[in-house]
Design an enzyme around this catalytic site. Structure first.
Site, PDB file in Angstrom:
ATOM      1  CE  LYS A   1      -2.725  -2.117   3.462  1.00 48.56           C
ATOM      2  NZ  LYS A   1      -3.886  -2.197   4.506  1.00 48.56           N
TER       3      LYS A   1
ATOM      4  CG  ASP B   1      -8.304  -4.724   8.590  1.00 42.61           C
ATOM      5  OD1 ASP B   1      -7.926  -5.854   8.313  1.00 42.61           O
ATOM      6  OD2 ASP B   1      -8.574  -4.126   7.546  1.00 42.61           O
TER       7      ASP B   1
END
Ligand code: ADP
Length: 464
Positions: A165, A200
């Protein structure tokens, strides 16, 4: 080529290729269950990654005290504190703050990045008011949500495999990110430590489970997608080392990394072309079919073909329609909410976003294309959910289908796209049948992953 009507055969063919009648959904759910099983048997085979989280102590609702969470997964990080009051008090108070990470730190050294995080955390801790109370003998404990690939061997450590990312921080790969953070906090004179490192999805499951004991699965549908669920350790063949000795480690949250799934999906030339042009061709095929980053782009590719081979938007395709990712998933979502007869909003979006002049019949075609891609996505996501439930049920009968079971859903795509949610629910209901589906609750989570990580810090507290 004769006007908008000429687009009709393309649309019909698209609908055929994207169709997800019950037999297709079954095939996908069965393949998902099989790939989960294969991934639990061994790493590196045909199965899903099925990453062990080492989270074997779930929040019960009885947690008490002050805990922190830190969430690093993109260009922002979030810090949060929560005062937990046990079964009766629950979440007494919570505060959070979001901090954006300076661009240069994403290309700097490990020490620079973690020193920045630790110093921002220290500033946040300094502002802790009287409403938050730490038990005297305790250090402040942190649940660290870290959404990059790590190799874990315990709940409170994890080796970074590689940054993703857009992060290119030097010297972190191969190191324990918990140690990196703990050392940086020490350098800042901050007397805190990390007791849980989670991704997450795992934090989302923990957060939802705190409110509802029947939560067994968590799914994130946002820019990307992932799912995790609670598994029995005795059906994880690849789990090495000492098995449950104290009888404690009976369950463990498993991160499926289901975005990597690719078996038996109904795909089109548009999916294949998008995949070839991506930075990771051949990878994350399920994610590319069902998640928010890609739905708008698939629609754009279809509209471009229609515009080039028929006169959908006049004699030639508008230039902006040729640029990858100009049409976003929020754009197609907004177009699908237009219920007016003249589809004025659809026309405005087409004009503003891709520079297309559209007739009413062109706008109708566009909405049909959006619906085709979103229907396929939502229904395949639903089949994936059922695949997970099926696998769980195969190993322990009536664990899932004999009682109420909750699947906690989160992410911007699920949260904002009503048609997507409906298609997902429809597929689950069709697959499970009317009786069983009454017991399976697909539910949007309240808290997301934030409090979940703090709860895992509490559940794994050194002072419990
Ligand atoms: P992330 O997955 O990036 O951590 P989110 O869970 O908030 O963050 O998901 C963001 C994604 O949700 C966006 O990339 C977009 O695809 C999707 N999304 C956001 N808003 C909308 C909307 N209004 N309609 C449809 N999809 C949306």
């Amino acid at each position: 080529s004769g006007g908008v009507a000429a687009a009709a055969p393309i649309l019909t063919q698209l609908r055929g290729k994207c169709a997800t009648p019950l037999p297709v959904l079954r095939r996908v759910a069965d393949a998902m269950a099989a790939d989960i099983r294969a991934g639990l048997a061994a790493d590196g085979g045909d199965g899903l990654p099925m990453i062990l989280s080492y989270v074997d102590t779930l929040p019960t609702g009885g947690e008490k005290g002050l805990f922190y969470a830190l969430d690093l997964g993109g260009t922002n990080f979030r810090v949060l504190r929560v005062q937990l009051g046990g079964k009766d008090g629950r979440v007494i108070d919570t505060e959070f703050q979001q901090v954006s990470i300076p661009q240069e730190l994403m290309f700097g050294t490990t020490e620079e990045l973690f020193d920045f995080i630790a110093s921002e955390l220290a500033r946040f801790v300094e502002k802790e008011g009287d409403r938050f109370q730490l038990r005297q003998e305790m250090k402040r404990e942190i649940g660290f949500t870290f959404s990059f690939p790590v190799k874990q061997t315990s709940v409170d450590s994890g080796i970074l495999i590689k940054w993703t990312k857009g992060f290119a921080v030097s010297g972190t790969a191969g190191r324990d990110v918990v140690a990196c953070l703990n050392e940086a906090m020490e350098r800042q004179g901050l007397n805190m430590h990390v007791t849980a490192l989670v991704n997450d999805t795992v934090a989302t499951l923990a957060g939802a489970r705190y409110w509802d004991d029947d939560v067994m699965v968590a799914v994130i549908l946002g820019t990307g997608t992932n799912a995790c669920y609670i598994e029995h350790t005795d059906v994880i063949p690849k789990l090495q080392g000492p098995k449950p000795s104290s009888g404690r480690m009976v369950l463990q949250i498993i991160n499926t990394e289901w975005g990597a799934f690719s078996n038996s999906l109904p795909l089109t030339e548009f999916d294949r072309d998008m995949d070839s042009a991506s930075i990771n061709p051949g990878e994350q095929i399920f994610e590319k079919t069902i998640s928010g980053m890609y739905l708008g782009e698939i629609v754009r590719r279809i509209l471009l073909k229609m515009a080039n081979t028929t006169a959908l938007f006049g004699v030639s395709a508008p230039e902006k329609l040729c640029t990858p990712f100009t049409l976003s998933t929020p754009n197609i979502c907004a177009m699908q909410q237009d219920e007016s007869d003249d589809l004025l909003t659809v026309g405005t979006i087409l004009n503003d976003v891709v520079g297309a002049q559209s007739s009413l019949s062109a706008r109708k075609t566009v909405v049909e294309v959006c619906d085709t891609i979103v229907e396929r996505a939502g229904r395949l996501a639903g089949a994936g959910v059922v695949g997970i439930l099926q696998k769980m049920e195969q190993d322990s009968k009536s664990l899932i289908f004999g009682k109420r079971t909750v699947v906690a859903m989160d992410g911007g795509l699920y949260g904002h796209y009503p048609q997507y949610r409906k298609y997902l629910q429809d597929a689950v209901t069709e697959l499970l049948g009317p009786e069983t589906s009454k017991n399976v609750v697909i539910d949007h989570t309240k808290d997301g992953s934030g409090i979940g990580a703090a709860l895992l810090a509490a559940a794994n507290s050194k002072y419990a």
